[in-house]
Scaffold this active site. Structure first.
Site, PDB file in Angstrom:
ATOM      1  N   CYS A   1      36.736 112.427  29.615  1.00  0.00           N
ATOM      2  CA  CYS A   1      36.055 112.907  30.750  1.00  0.00           C
ATOM      3  C   CYS A   1      37.115 113.733  31.543  1.00  0.00           C
ATOM      4  O   CYS A   1      37.633 114.627  31.180  1.00  0.00           O
ATOM      5  CB  CYS A   1      35.185 112.026  31.334  1.00  0.00           C
ATOM      6  SG  CYS A   1      33.768 112.824  32.177  1.00  0.00           S
TER       7      CYS A   1
ATOM      8  N   HIS B   1      32.274 110.131  27.037  1.00  0.00           N
ATOM      9  CA  HIS B   1      33.037 108.734  27.397  1.00  0.00           C
ATOM     10  C   HIS B   1      32.889 107.884  25.707  1.00  0.00           C
ATOM     11  O   HIS B   1      32.012 107.052  25.504  1.00  0.00           O
ATOM     12  CB  HIS B   1      32.547 107.928  28.209  1.00  0.00           C
ATOM     13  CG  HIS B   1      32.676 108.428  29.662  1.00  0.00           C
ATOM     14  ND1 HIS B   1      33.731 108.063  30.368  1.00  0.00           N
ATOM     15  CD2 HIS B   1      31.965 109.012  30.490  1.00  0.00           C
ATOM     16  CE1 HIS B   1      33.971 108.571  31.470  1.00  0.00           C
ATOM     17  NE2 HIS B   1      32.783 109.483  31.709  1.00  0.00           N
TER      18      HIS B   1
ATOM     19  N   GLU C   1      34.370 105.331  24.719  1.00  0.00           N
ATOM     20  CA  GLU C   1      34.707 103.932  24.907  1.00  0.00           C
ATOM     21  C   GLU C   1      33.516 103.047  25.097  1.00  0.00           C
ATOM     22  O   GLU C   1      33.545 101.982  24.749  1.00  0.00           O
ATOM     23  CB  GLU C   1      35.547 103.760  26.271  1.00  0.00           C
ATOM     24  CG  GLU C   1      34.721 104.352  27.475  1.00  0.00           C
ATOM     25  CD  GLU C   1      35.059 105.358  28.039  1.00  0.00           C
ATOM     26  OE1 GLU C   1      35.440 106.507  27.249  1.00  0.00           O
ATOM     27  OE2 GLU C   1      35.153 105.737  29.168  1.00  0.00           O
TER      28      GLU C   1
HETATM   29  N1  GLN Z   1      34.736 114.029  37.842  1.00  0.00           N
HETATM   30  C1  GLN Z   1      34.468 114.731  36.741  1.00  0.00           C
HETATM   31  C2  GLN Z   1      33.168 115.341  36.610  1.00  0.00           C
HETATM   32  O1  GLN Z   1      32.243 114.870  37.241  1.00  0.00           O
HETATM   33  C3  GLN Z   1      34.572 113.732  35.674  1.00  0.00           C
HETATM   34  C4  GLN Z   1      33.762 112.573  35.430  1.00  0.00           C
HETATM   35  C5  GLN Z   1      34.219 111.261  34.681  1.00  0.00           C
HETATM   36  O2  GLN Z   1      35.434 111.517  34.427  1.00  0.00           O
HETATM   37  N2  GLN Z   1      33.458 110.505  34.463  1.00  0.00           N
HETATM   38  O3  GLN Z   1      32.854 116.240  35.730  1.00  0.00           O
END
Ligand code: GLN
Length: 552
Positions: free
Chosen positions: A381, A507, A509
């Site tokens: 992300c 994600h 994970e």
């Molecule tokens: N802050 C970033 C966004 O909102 C990444 C979010 C994250 O890593 N979950 O896109």
């Protein structure tokens, strides 16, 4: 109608009640039963999505896009089932729902009270798990410890529910802690006795006591707990702290808990089969050769903030007979020229998800280091976003490339707010959340990792790769190997000329299981092992122009 196991905690928190509930789920699943697990969180936040990771640790995201307690991650990893938003209920949700109904006039002028209105709503939410997941057994874990003021409506709801479901269909498991007195070398049972008394005072009698402890428990102690707490001796299960979470189901099984529970309920079940789970833990234990992985983040002093990342790395590494040796690196330190020695000595770098400005330059530096030194890199992300920012700055020579999360009016926002996120004011539950499909480009590392043309992964973000820059990136060696089916959103990016530099907007994970490591993590680990066979790259390099003085 399913059976219900209510899991409460006593004496102290943080003794692994969530893992215990998850482990009970696993030993029941090993008997062919379908299990669902629910967490009741007595705090007033609607969900942990808006809470600081310092307060709460990781926010776990379910397939249907709920932002939930990290215990749901343990549940999913142990029982290998996808849970949903019904499986995490907070006092905040209960109260706001009841108050909304009151404002609509649904209660026809009656006085709204904790009993029955709040407790009725809690009971309704508990029973929702049954209708949505169709399990044979529902395990309900109550957050906190007995005696907490905000937990009382939840315990009262459970007490009432035991009447309506029928006591033989309900089992109460109380997880306590036995303190060790160093001077006399004794384990003390008194706090457990008091805690059970407290539970009884709200009308719940436990049938099972799990006594967590850091020291071996002798038979006398078990007998004492059994006598004073009026619980069958064979249902007093000592659970000594282990360095391997995934051993807990085996310990509970070996202590006879699985049989005790199924006999209590009179369930006809198959013989428990935990053989592959046992083999898996043996392999995890045997994996001794270290694989050095850096996790570069903002909350690294609190590993719980990266629970699923840590577990996913562990699953993938141990499946390849390596023990992950994690260097937790605060990205802000890299900005201040600190801890580069840690980063220089690793076989792979993970930049996990994150929010806000603090420490982001350090993550960008870590991505640069990985790219220039050809160290395997997995960006999750935000980790994918910083990989793209770094590429713009140092490969495409767009010096002021950034994310509009860092700078609202940036000239080159290569990471920008998603269209449907513009104008959103409320912070809670408004991100792009949950499962989305993604098409993979054949011939890429990502495709090779998954081996299928379409995947479904969980998301939690507001920002995305800015399509205006797509062609420029592609002309210079970045491959967008995963795209949304309409081609509008970049979901996976990778650098063509690099052993393994892959970032995902989702994600991965959250989908890793101890017995089924996630393909992207496995591919990353494979590349890191490969890297570990080569002598370390030349001494590290800190791009001075990017060092910022105060990042905190
Ligand atoms: N802050 C970033 C966004 O909102 C990444 C979010 C994250 O890593 N979950 O896109």
């Amino acid at each position: 109608m399913p059976k219900y196991i209510f899991c409460t905690g006593g004496v102290v928190s943080s003794v692994g009640k969530g893992v215990t509930a998850a482990a009970i789920g696993r030993i029941l699943k090993a008997r062919g039963l379908k299990v669902a697990i629910q967490k009741l969180d007595p705090y007033l936040n609607v969900d942990p999505g808006t809470m600081s990771p310092y307060q709460h640790g990781e926010v776990f995201v379910t397939a249907d896009g709920a932002e939930t307690d990290l215990d749901l991650g343990h549940y999913e990893r142990f029982i290998d089932e996808n849970l949903n938003r019904a499986c995490n209920v907070t006092a905040g949700q209960i109260y706001s729902y009841v108050i909304e109904k009151e404002r609509r006039g649904d209660y026809l002028g009656r006085t709204i009270q904790v009993i029955p209105h709040i407790t009725n709503e809690i009971k309704r939410r508990i029973l929702l798990v049954e209708s949505e997941n169709k399990p044979d057994v529902v395990i309900v874990e109550v957050g906190g410890t007995v005696g907490d003021i905000e937990g009382q409506p939840f315990l009262e709801a459970i007490r009432q529910l035991r009447l309506s479901i029928g006591r033989p269909n309900c089992l109460s498991v109380h997880v306590t802690f036995l303190p060790h007195i160093g001077a006399t070398g004794e384990l003390k049972t008194k706090p457990t006795q008091h805690s059970v008394r407290e539970l009884r005072s709200v009308g719940i009698t436990p049938q099972v006591i799990i006594a967590r402890t850091d020291y071996p428990v002798d038979k006398d102690t078990v007998e004492k707990i059994s006598q004073f707490c009026d619980v069958d001796e064979k249902a007093v299960i000592p659970l000594v702290t282990t360095d391997l979470l995934y051993k807990v189901p085996l310990e509970l099984e070996d202590a006879g808990l699985g049989d005790y529970i199924t006999e209590y309920f009179g369930l006809q079940v198959s013989k428990p089969d935990l053989s592959s789970w046992r083999k898996m833990t043996q392999r995890m234990r045997a994996a001794q050769e270290p694989l050095r992985i850096a996790i570069v983040g903002k909350y690294v002093e609190l590993h719980d903030a990266y629970m699923s990342v840590k577990e996913a790395a562990f699953h993938a590494a141990t499946a390849q007979d390596r023990r992950p040796e994690i260097s937790w690196i605060y990205s802000g330190d890299l900005e201040r020229e600190r801890n580069w020695d840690l980063l220089k000595n690793v076989d792979g770098i993970i930049v996990p998800g994150g929010f806000g400005e603090r420490g982001i330059e350090g993550k960008i530096l870590a991505a640069r280091y990985a790219r220039e030194h050809r160290i395997p890199y997995l960006g999750l992300c935000l980790g994918m976003q910083v990989m793209c920012i770094e590429f713009a700055r140092n490969v495409l020579d767009i010096e002021d490339a950034t994310s509009s999360e860092i700078e609202g009016n940036a000239a080159h926002p290569v990471i920008d707010l998603m269209i449907d996120q513009r104008g959103i004011k409320d912070m809670g539950g408004t991100m792009r959340l949950g499962i989305y499909p993604c098409n993979l480009k054949p011939g890429t590392k990502s495709y090779a990792a998954y081996g299928v043309p379409q995947i479904h992964e969980r998301h939690r973000h507001r920002f995305e790769f800015n399509n205006e820059y797509r062609t420029l990136y592609e002309q210079n060696g970045m491959i967008f190997s995963g795209l949304s089916p309409d081609n509008l959103l970049v979901e996976v990016a990778e650098i063509g000329d690099h052993p393994f530099m892959v970032g995902s907007q989702f994600h991965p994970e959250f989908l890793s299981r101890p017995n089924a490591p996630h393909p992207l993590f496995s591919a990353f680990v494979k590349a890191a092992i490969e890297h570990s066979h080569h002598p370390t790259t030349e001494n590290g390099y800190i791009p001075r122009d990017r060092i910022v003085e105060s990042g905190e």
